[in-house]
Design an enzyme around this catalytic site. Structure first.
Site, mmCIF file in Angstrom:
data_model
loop_
_atom_site.group_PDB
_atom_site.id
_atom_site.type_symbol
_atom_site.label_atom_id
_atom_site.label_comp_id
_atom_site.label_asym_id
_atom_site.label_seq_id
_atom_site.Cartn_x
_atom_site.Cartn_y
_atom_site.Cartn_z
ATOM 1 N N ASP A 478 0.897 -1.345 -0.116
ATOM 2 C CA ASP A 478 0.035 -0.135 0.134
ATOM 3 C C ASP A 478 0.871 1.377 0.069
ATOM 4 O O ASP A 478 1.981 1.359 0.428
ATOM 5 C CB ASP A 478 -0.820 0.007 1.076
ATOM 6 C CG ASP A 478 -2.309 0.611 1.056
ATOM 7 O OD1 ASP A 478 -2.361 1.545 -0.056
ATOM 8 O OD2 ASP A 478 -3.174 0.046 1.743
ATOM 9 N N ASP A 548 -10.803 2.122 -3.239
ATOM 10 C CA ASP A 548 -11.275 1.560 -2.119
ATOM 11 C C ASP A 548 -12.907 1.760 -2.395
ATOM 12 O O ASP A 548 -13.501 1.274 -1.240
ATOM 13 C CB ASP A 548 -10.928 2.597 -0.954
ATOM 14 C CG ASP A 548 -9.571 2.280 -0.533
ATOM 15 O OD1 ASP A 548 -9.062 1.370 -0.705
ATOM 16 O OD2 ASP A 548 -8.930 3.197 0.011
HETATM 17 C C1 GLA Z 1 -5.791 1.818 2.264
HETATM 18 C C2 GLA Z 1 -6.242 0.758 0.989
HETATM 19 C C3 GLA Z 1 -7.279 -0.261 1.871
HETATM 20 C C4 GLA Z 1 -6.877 -0.579 3.224
HETATM 21 C C5 GLA Z 1 -6.200 0.497 4.014
HETATM 22 C C6 GLA Z 1 -5.645 0.155 5.289
HETATM 23 O O1 GLA Z 1 -6.743 2.905 2.145
HETATM 24 O O2 GLA Z 1 -6.564 1.007 -0.002
HETATM 25 O O3 GLA Z 1 -7.735 -1.317 1.002
HETATM 26 O O4 GLA Z 1 -5.507 -1.563 2.920
HETATM 27 O O5 GLA Z 1 -5.346 1.397 3.240
HETATM 28 O O6 GLA Z 1 -5.196 1.074 6.134
#
Ligand code: GLA
Length: 734
Positions: A478, A548
């Site tokens: 990430d 997301d």
């Molecule tokens: C980001 C990712 C999510 C999740 C969060 C965790 O926003 O896109 O899928 O993994 O971080 O903090």
């Protein structure tokens, strides 16, 4: 042979798939563009060199009174010496003077495709897949040598380009811009298509007519970003999904970029793409060289759909690497939307237990397993397992998940560092910062300085230790904020603007080491959803989390837009609970049908579902297994756009056209609009197909020309999946 050189006219022609590309060397050594478009038979296209005559106020070079650079179609134009359009290369010499004019020196034709030093790039599986032309050019005044690379793929209508600049003189040169490619089109009657967005609204399709002056997409955020993707199409005004000419421009790069189209006073169009010149400069000391990222130039005379399919094939076969390139990807369940930070081993095992009943392959433990992290305000950088929180070691957790029948995966955000972390307390100087200036926080975190080798070594050691400590077969990587205070102590002041690109080079170096050390781990890239969906990341990680936003209706647009440039098998897509980021309620069938046009997985708390829901998921997963190879490797046809109304439809067609899967979505019920007609695409016109759900067999040409009526959809967010299978014998006709 893909690359031809006519010695008499000093003209080059490259043939790539159904496209040709040509340029010529003038007697003075300038490199002038001749042609880019559908395949043409002649090798010598020098008669096309029509432009370049004088225009008032433009100056001619001293050695070329018969032309001026501002009105010429050029291959790799420099700045400051008479071409006033966007420069492909700009440089400053030691005395502060700025100007570049590159002249032909020599060329080589190479079989296959060489790698680009320290950068991801497309590759050949076999040397006969492509030929590469390397044209050495130089500006003798500067002592600057620039080699222009053109790789022509035999099977795809794709030419990739990059440039390597080298200081062959005795004085330093400051590079101010080194674009990956420049294409001067003779006309301006084109539209431009780009992908714009924001967090949870990534890659919406936008199309507009080119206008005089410059229009561009780009990023100055340190990553490719949610806002504008490093991809653009220049197409004829009459180009549609199925018909007409379209040119794709895309970068194999994850940092600051710019794709610019400039329509000139002569109504020509210059397209440049490469590292964004804003916030960029690179000191080239004598003997040093600098490589640009690779630019992918795709051509289609079968509309925008044809362009996407060409790019999909290229990236599936010649960009994505490693164990997972062609291997069936696992159907996964991620605990993020199910639990956020509130979980322990028992909770994860309980989810895995239910997941096993549905046939899910892999459980991913997302954010919150390390340091003392129970919210997003600490511990990034401390990649040690929080056994107190989990209630056991990582190895034990992975074994327990495995005992339920699932493989185990894990989340990391290695490029970040929390102010509240042991790593930051020990090495505050490892965060990007400007001495004496307060640092900006994004999601309570700083960005770690990937330019520093000691940082990369530390991350490699920490991540390797975790991956080696348990049976881990998947890693989600990430990246949750943009870069600010981009400065790296230790670099001399004149190299200050190199940091943005050095950051990306550092990231790529770490990814190379990790993917080499753990070849069987499936890596998935993520950046607050789809904030770094680009070809640079795809080279290291075969899939990227799309967004997301897992609301299935919104996802139709996000995945449709993403499919313009990226293969379906690279698009991370999950079924959500119905309540995350959205108040919309949709059926499991609808959510799963959208998510399967991607890598397919789930992101919900299975322990909160009824056994009926679990049974429905199991049934869907079984269906999906039958379709999975077709979805992953088939050609993708966009039939109806979610940006244009209530209906969305797309198809996956097997390479040999023996099978196809049609998915049709109706997002809201429209009165008096029933039995919607869809004209299918991509089928074999002379084959006969059994059409599931309809009791008939029809020929490909009937289905494509006459079409297929969709059943009337009741209510909002309805969908239908139709399987088409070519069958030898006629059973029934209509
Ligand atoms: C980001 C990712 C999510 C999740 C969060 C965790 O926003 O896109 O899928 O993994 O971080 O903090």
């Amino acid at each position: 042979m893909a690359v031809f050189y006519d010695e008499n006219t000093r003209t080059f022609k490259l043939d790539a798939g159904k496209a040709s590309y040509a340029f010529t060397i003038t007697p003075q050594g300038d490199i002038f563009h001749l042609y880019y478009g559908a395949h043409v038979s002649d090798g010598d296209l020098s008669h096309l060199q029509g432009r370049g005559g004088g225009a008032s106020f433009c100056a001619s070079p001293a050695d070329a009174p018969e032309y001026n650079l501002d009105t010429s179609l050029q291959e790799y134009p420099g700045n400051g010496l008479g071409d006033f359009r966007v420069a492909a290369i700009a440089a400053e010499e030691a005395n502060g003077a700025s100007g570049v004019r590159l002249k032909y020196v020599s060329h080589k034709i190479l079989q296959g495709k060489p790698p680009i030093p320290s950068l991801p790039s497309t590759y050949c599986n076999h040397a006969d897949e492509a030929q590469t032309l390397a044209v050495a050019t130089q500006d003798a005044h500067l002592g600057l040598r620039v080699t222009l690379y053109y790789c022509a793929f035999a099977q795809y209508s794709v030419i990739t380009r990059w440039a390597i600049a080298e200081n062959i003189g005795a004085r330093p040169i400051k590079l101010q811009s080194v674009q990956s490619a420049c294409v001067d089109f003779d006309e301006s009657d084109y539209d431009m298509i780009s992908l714009h967005g924001a967090w949870i609204r990534e890659r919406a399709v936008e199309r507009h007519a080119l206008f005089h002056g410059t229009q561009s997409v780009g990023s100055k955020r340190g990553s490719s970003g949610h806002q504008l993707n490093p991809f653009a199409v220049i197409c004829r005004k009459d180009a549609t999904e199925q018909h007409g000419e379209a040119y794709g421009f895309q970068l194999v790069y994850s940092g600051n970029f710019c794709i610019e189209a400039e329509v000139s006073q002569m109504h020509t169009t210059r397209v440049t793409l490469g590292i964004n010149p804003t916030d960029f400069a690179w000191m080239l000391m004598p003997g040093e060289s600098f490589a640009s990222p690779e630019a992918v130039l795709g051509y289609s005379d079968e509309g925008i759909g044809g362009l996407s399919r060409t790019l999909h094939r290229l990236y599936r076969n010649n960009l994505i690497r490693g164990t997972w390139k062609h291997k069936t990807r696992p159907v996964l369940i991620n605990n993020w939307e199910a639990t956020y930070f509130d979980f322990d081993a028992d909770k994860l095992v309980a989810i895995a237990h239910e997941a096993a009943k549905t046939g899910i392959d892999l459980l991913v433990m997302d954010d919150g397993w390390f340091g003392v992290r129970n919210s997003d305000n600490c511990s990034l950088g401390d990649w040690t397992v929080n056994e107190d929180k989990l209630g056991c070691s990582l190895a034990t957790l992975a074994e327990r998940i495995k005992a339920e029948g699932l493989a185990f995966g894990i989340w990391f955000e290695p490029e970040m560092i929390s102010p509240d972390s042991d790593l930051y307390r020990a090495h505050p100087d490892w965060a990007l910062h400007i001495p004496g200036r307060e640092s900006s926080l994004g999601r309570n975190q700083y960005v770690i300085n990937m330019c520093l080798p000691e940082v990369r070594d530390n991350l490699f050691a920490q991540i390797s230790a975790v991956l080696s400590s348990a049976d881990i077969s998947y890693l989600k990587w990430d990246f949750n904020r943009n870069l600010t205070e981009v400065f790296s102590a230790g670099l001399p002041p004149e190299r200050g603007r190199e940091v943005w690109h050095r950051y990306i080079l550092g990231l790529y170096e770490l990814l190379e080491r990790l993917t080499e050390a753990f070849p069987d781990v499936l890596f998935e890239s993520c950046s607050g959803g789809g904030g770094r969906f680009d070809l640079g990341m795809l080279y290291y990680m075969p899939q990227t989390w799309c967004s997301d936003n897992t609301d299935a209706v919104d996802r139709l647009k996000i995945q449709y837009g993403t499919s313009m440039a990226y293969p379906i098998a690279s698009m991370g897509a999950h079924v959500q609970m119905n309540t995350i980021h959205s108040s919309r309620r949709t059926s499991l069938q609808f959510r799963a049908s959208v998510a399967m046009a991607g890598t397919f997985g789930y992101e919900l708390d299975l322990t909160k579902l009824s056994q009926d829901d679990i049974a429905e998921m199991k049934a869907f997963n079984e269906e999906f297994r039958k379709w999975q190879p077709l979805i992953a490797t088939g050609d993708f046809y966009r039939l109806e756009s979610p940006f244009e109304g209530a209906h969305t439809a797309w198809m996956f067609v097997a390479a040999d056209k023996s099978k196809a899967l049609l998915s049709y979505f109706c997002t809201f019920e429209t009165k008096n609009d029933w039995r919607h007609l869809l004209r299918l695409q991509g089928l074999n016109p002379t084959a006969r197909y059994h059409v599931s759900g309809y009791d008939f067999i029809l020929s490909g040409d009937t289905l494509m020309r006459g079409g297929l009526r969709m059943p009337k959809q009741q209510g909002d967010a309805a969908c239908v999946n139709v399987m088409l299978e070519a069958c030898a014998k006629l059973e029934k006709t209509r």
